[in-house]
Design a protein around this motif. Structure first.
Motif, PDB file in Angstrom:
ATOM      1  N   ARG A  98     -53.309 -38.984 -37.265  1.00 22.70           N
ATOM      2  CA  ARG A  98     -53.790 -38.076 -36.323  1.00 22.70           C
ATOM      3  C   ARG A  98     -53.257 -38.277 -34.802  1.00 22.70           C
ATOM      4  O   ARG A  98     -52.730 -37.487 -34.158  1.00 22.70           O
ATOM      5  CB  ARG A  98     -55.286 -37.811 -36.256  1.00 22.70           C
ATOM      6  CG  ARG A  98     -55.906 -36.542 -35.819  1.00 22.70           C
ATOM      7  CD  ARG A  98     -57.311 -36.375 -36.159  1.00 22.70           C
ATOM      8  NE  ARG A  98     -57.634 -36.171 -37.257  1.00 22.70           N
ATOM      9  CZ  ARG A  98     -58.426 -37.023 -38.071  1.00 22.70           C
ATOM     10  NH1 ARG A  98     -58.667 -38.175 -37.677  1.00 22.70           N
ATOM     11  NH2 ARG A  98     -58.491 -36.675 -39.289  1.00 22.70           N
ATOM     12  N   GLN A  99     -53.389 -39.448 -34.486  1.00 15.79           N
ATOM     13  CA  GLN A  99     -52.882 -40.104 -33.295  1.00 15.79           C
ATOM     14  C   GLN A  99     -51.641 -39.882 -33.168  1.00 15.79           C
ATOM     15  O   GLN A  99     -50.661 -39.258 -32.112  1.00 15.79           O
ATOM     16  CB  GLN A  99     -53.253 -41.325 -32.849  1.00 15.79           C
ATOM     17  CG  GLN A  99     -52.853 -41.836 -31.420  1.00 15.79           C
ATOM     18  CD  GLN A  99     -53.504 -41.094 -30.417  1.00 15.79           C
ATOM     19  OE1 GLN A  99     -54.739 -40.687 -30.538  1.00 15.79           O
ATOM     20  NE2 GLN A  99     -52.833 -40.806 -29.390  1.00 15.79           N
ATOM     21  N   ARG A 100     -50.661 -40.101 -34.129  1.00 14.02           N
ATOM     22  CA  ARG A 100     -49.123 -39.911 -34.154  1.00 14.02           C
ATOM     23  C   ARG A 100     -48.809 -38.387 -33.864  1.00 14.02           C
ATOM     24  O   ARG A 100     -47.807 -38.036 -32.952  1.00 14.02           O
ATOM     25  CB  ARG A 100     -48.473 -40.484 -35.130  1.00 14.02           C
ATOM     26  CG  ARG A 100     -48.475 -42.063 -34.852  1.00 14.02           C
ATOM     27  CD  ARG A 100     -47.611 -42.831 -36.201  1.00 14.02           C
ATOM     28  NE  ARG A 100     -46.791 -42.222 -37.107  1.00 14.02           N
ATOM     29  CZ  ARG A 100     -47.239 -42.047 -38.323  1.00 14.02           C
ATOM     30  NH1 ARG A 100     -48.050 -42.983 -38.969  1.00 14.02           N
ATOM     31  NH2 ARG A 100     -46.507 -41.397 -39.136  1.00 14.02           N
ATOM     32  N   ASN A 102     -50.739 -36.366 -32.528  1.00 14.95           N
ATOM     33  CA  ASN A 102     -50.892 -35.573 -31.172  1.00 14.95           C
ATOM     34  C   ASN A 102     -50.035 -36.075 -30.413  1.00 14.95           C
ATOM     35  O   ASN A 102     -49.621 -35.077 -29.383  1.00 14.95           O
ATOM     36  CB  ASN A 102     -52.319 -36.218 -30.834  1.00 14.95           C
ATOM     37  CG  ASN A 102     -53.846 -35.537 -31.775  1.00 14.95           C
ATOM     38  OD1 ASN A 102     -53.294 -34.138 -32.071  1.00 14.95           O
ATOM     39  ND2 ASN A 102     -54.806 -35.972 -31.806  1.00 14.95           N
ATOM     40  N   THR A 103     -49.457 -37.152 -30.360  1.00 11.56           N
ATOM     41  CA  THR A 103     -48.503 -37.715 -29.301  1.00 11.56           C
ATOM     42  C   THR A 103     -47.219 -37.052 -29.580  1.00 11.56           C
ATOM     43  O   THR A 103     -46.675 -36.467 -28.497  1.00 11.56           O
ATOM     44  CB  THR A 103     -48.129 -39.369 -29.941  1.00 11.56           C
ATOM     45  OG1 THR A 103     -49.292 -40.040 -29.534  1.00 11.56           O
ATOM     46  CG2 THR A 103     -47.119 -39.769 -28.735  1.00 11.56           C
ATOM     47  N   LEU A 104     -46.672 -36.524 -30.709  1.00 15.54           N
ATOM     48  CA  LEU A 104     -45.711 -35.784 -31.013  1.00 15.54           C
ATOM     49  C   LEU A 104     -45.892 -34.471 -30.544  1.00 15.54           C
ATOM     50  O   LEU A 104     -44.905 -33.700 -29.791  1.00 15.54           O
ATOM     51  CB  LEU A 104     -45.218 -35.670 -32.459  1.00 15.54           C
ATOM     52  CG  LEU A 104     -44.135 -34.981 -32.850  1.00 15.54           C
ATOM     53  CD1 LEU A 104     -42.843 -35.420 -32.385  1.00 15.54           C
ATOM     54  CD2 LEU A 104     -43.816 -34.788 -34.394  1.00 15.54           C
ATOM     55  N   ASN A 105     -46.950 -33.757 -30.634  1.00 15.53           N
ATOM     56  CA  ASN A 105     -47.212 -32.368 -30.299  1.00 15.53           C
ATOM     57  C   ASN A 105     -47.330 -32.461 -28.643  1.00 15.53           C
ATOM     58  O   ASN A 105     -46.999 -31.422 -28.140  1.00 15.53           O
ATOM     59  CB  ASN A 105     -48.664 -32.056 -30.857  1.00 15.53           C
ATOM     60  CG  ASN A 105     -48.751 -30.662 -30.655  1.00 15.53           C
ATOM     61  OD1 ASN A 105     -48.008 -29.922 -30.920  1.00 15.53           O
ATOM     62  ND2 ASN A 105     -50.022 -30.035 -30.346  1.00 15.53           N
ATOM     63  N   ASN A 106     -47.539 -33.299 -28.122  1.00 11.99           N
ATOM     64  CA  ASN A 106     -47.827 -33.459 -26.797  1.00 11.99           C
ATOM     65  C   ASN A 106     -46.702 -33.782 -25.796  1.00 11.99           C
ATOM     66  O   ASN A 106     -46.560 -33.611 -24.631  1.00 11.99           O
ATOM     67  CB  ASN A 106     -48.975 -34.519 -26.182  1.00 11.99           C
ATOM     68  CG  ASN A 106     -50.366 -33.905 -26.629  1.00 11.99           C
ATOM     69  OD1 ASN A 106     -50.462 -33.050 -26.759  1.00 11.99           O
ATOM     70  ND2 ASN A 106     -51.184 -35.253 -26.678  1.00 11.99           N
ATOM     71  N   LYS A 107     -45.426 -33.825 -26.587  1.00 11.65           N
ATOM     72  CA  LYS A 107     -44.341 -34.442 -25.871  1.00 11.65           C
ATOM     73  C   LYS A 107     -43.613 -32.912 -25.769  1.00 11.65           C
ATOM     74  O   LYS A 107     -43.813 -31.849 -26.211  1.00 11.65           O
ATOM     75  CB  LYS A 107     -43.276 -35.144 -26.827  1.00 11.65           C
ATOM     76  CG  LYS A 107     -43.756 -36.362 -27.165  1.00 11.65           C
ATOM     77  CD  LYS A 107     -43.055 -37.288 -27.698  1.00 11.65           C
ATOM     78  CE  LYS A 107     -43.673 -38.923 -27.970  1.00 11.65           C
ATOM     79  NZ  LYS A 107     -42.595 -39.824 -28.450  1.00 11.65           N
ATOM     80  N   ARG A 112     -39.609 -33.202 -28.800  1.00 10.62           N
ATOM     81  CA  ARG A 112     -40.089 -33.000 -30.150  1.00 10.62           C
ATOM     82  C   ARG A 112     -38.810 -32.591 -30.900  1.00 10.62           C
ATOM     83  O   ARG A 112     -38.868 -33.284 -32.232  1.00 10.62           O
ATOM     84  CB  ARG A 112     -41.095 -32.113 -29.840  1.00 10.62           C
ATOM     85  CG  ARG A 112     -42.092 -31.850 -30.965  1.00 10.62           C
ATOM     86  CD  ARG A 112     -43.127 -30.781 -30.805  1.00 10.62           C
ATOM     87  NE  ARG A 112     -43.415 -30.619 -29.451  1.00 10.62           N
ATOM     88  CZ  ARG A 112     -43.880 -29.591 -29.127  1.00 10.62           C
ATOM     89  NH1 ARG A 112     -44.102 -28.379 -29.748  1.00 10.62           N
ATOM     90  NH2 ARG A 112     -43.991 -29.555 -27.733  1.00 10.62           N
ATOM     91  N   GLU A 115     -37.062 -35.922 -31.898  1.00 10.93           N
ATOM     92  CA  GLU A 115     -37.845 -36.792 -32.968  1.00 10.93           C
ATOM     93  C   GLU A 115     -37.727 -36.058 -34.392  1.00 10.93           C
ATOM     94  O   GLU A 115     -37.637 -36.787 -35.407  1.00 10.93           O
ATOM     95  CB  GLU A 115     -39.021 -37.025 -32.384  1.00 10.93           C
ATOM     96  CG  GLU A 115     -39.265 -38.098 -31.338  1.00 10.93           C
ATOM     97  CD  GLU A 115     -40.153 -38.650 -30.856  1.00 10.93           C
ATOM     98  OE1 GLU A 115     -41.138 -38.486 -31.795  1.00 10.93           O
ATOM     99  OE2 GLU A 115     -40.551 -39.031 -29.782  1.00 10.93           O
TER     100      GLU A 115
END
Length: 165
Positions: A98-100, A102-107, A112, A115
């Motif tokens: 979930r953290q990964r 969220n990190t991808l979504n916030n870029k 994005r 990646e």
């Protein structure tokens, strides 16, 4: 004059009852929290999303079933494997994933997409490697890969990357 006294007494009693009610509400606020309606969003009444009628859960289920019926069998197999993999995760693995995400979504969109292109390239290399194997060995490798942890998958992919390049 009596009328004014009665009116004043009546208004005073209303005010006093409001004060008592406010004290009771403040005292029992924690108990009453679940009774109060939460705002849908902010107070901006121009938002059209707030005016939409909420869908019943049945409508969402019907829409989901329709989309699944239109999905190709290969995609359904991938979805099934993904669901099984998520079901087998422990809470810590779910939190990390979930953290990964969220990190991808916030870029930024550029980062994005870069990646996601890297993920696509990695998937193509992995598929090319598996296609180079015999059918028996391929199914064995795929099953072993799917059972690996995130860290072990990264090691496996680095090893495959060296073989393909």
């Amino acid at each position: 004059m009596n009328f004014l006294r009665l009116t004043f007494a009546f208004l005073l009693s209303l005010f006093a009852s409001d004060l008592v009610a406010e004290k009771v509400l403040n005292k029992n606020f924690d108990k009453l929290k679940h009774y109060s309606r939460k705002p849908l969003a902010d107070s901006n009444s121009s938002q059209s999303a707030l005016r939409k009628k909420p869908q019943f859960p049945v409508n969402k289920q019907i829409n989901l079933l329709k989309s699944l019926l239109d999905t190709p069998p290969e995609r359904l197999k991938i979805m099934r494997k993904t669901i099984e993999r998520i079901e087998s995760m422990n809470p810590e693995q779910k939190r990390a994933l979930r953290q990964r995400l969220n990190t991808l979504n916030n870029k930024s969109p550029e980062v994005r997409s870069r990646e996601l292109a890297n993920l696509r390239t990695r998937h193509e290399k992995l598929s090319a490697f598996w296609q180079s194997l015999s059918p028996e060995k391929r199914s064995k490798e795929i099953n072993q890969f799917q059972k690996l942890s995130y860290e072990d998958r990264a090691k496996y992919l680095r090893r495959i990357n060296l073989k393909v390049d």
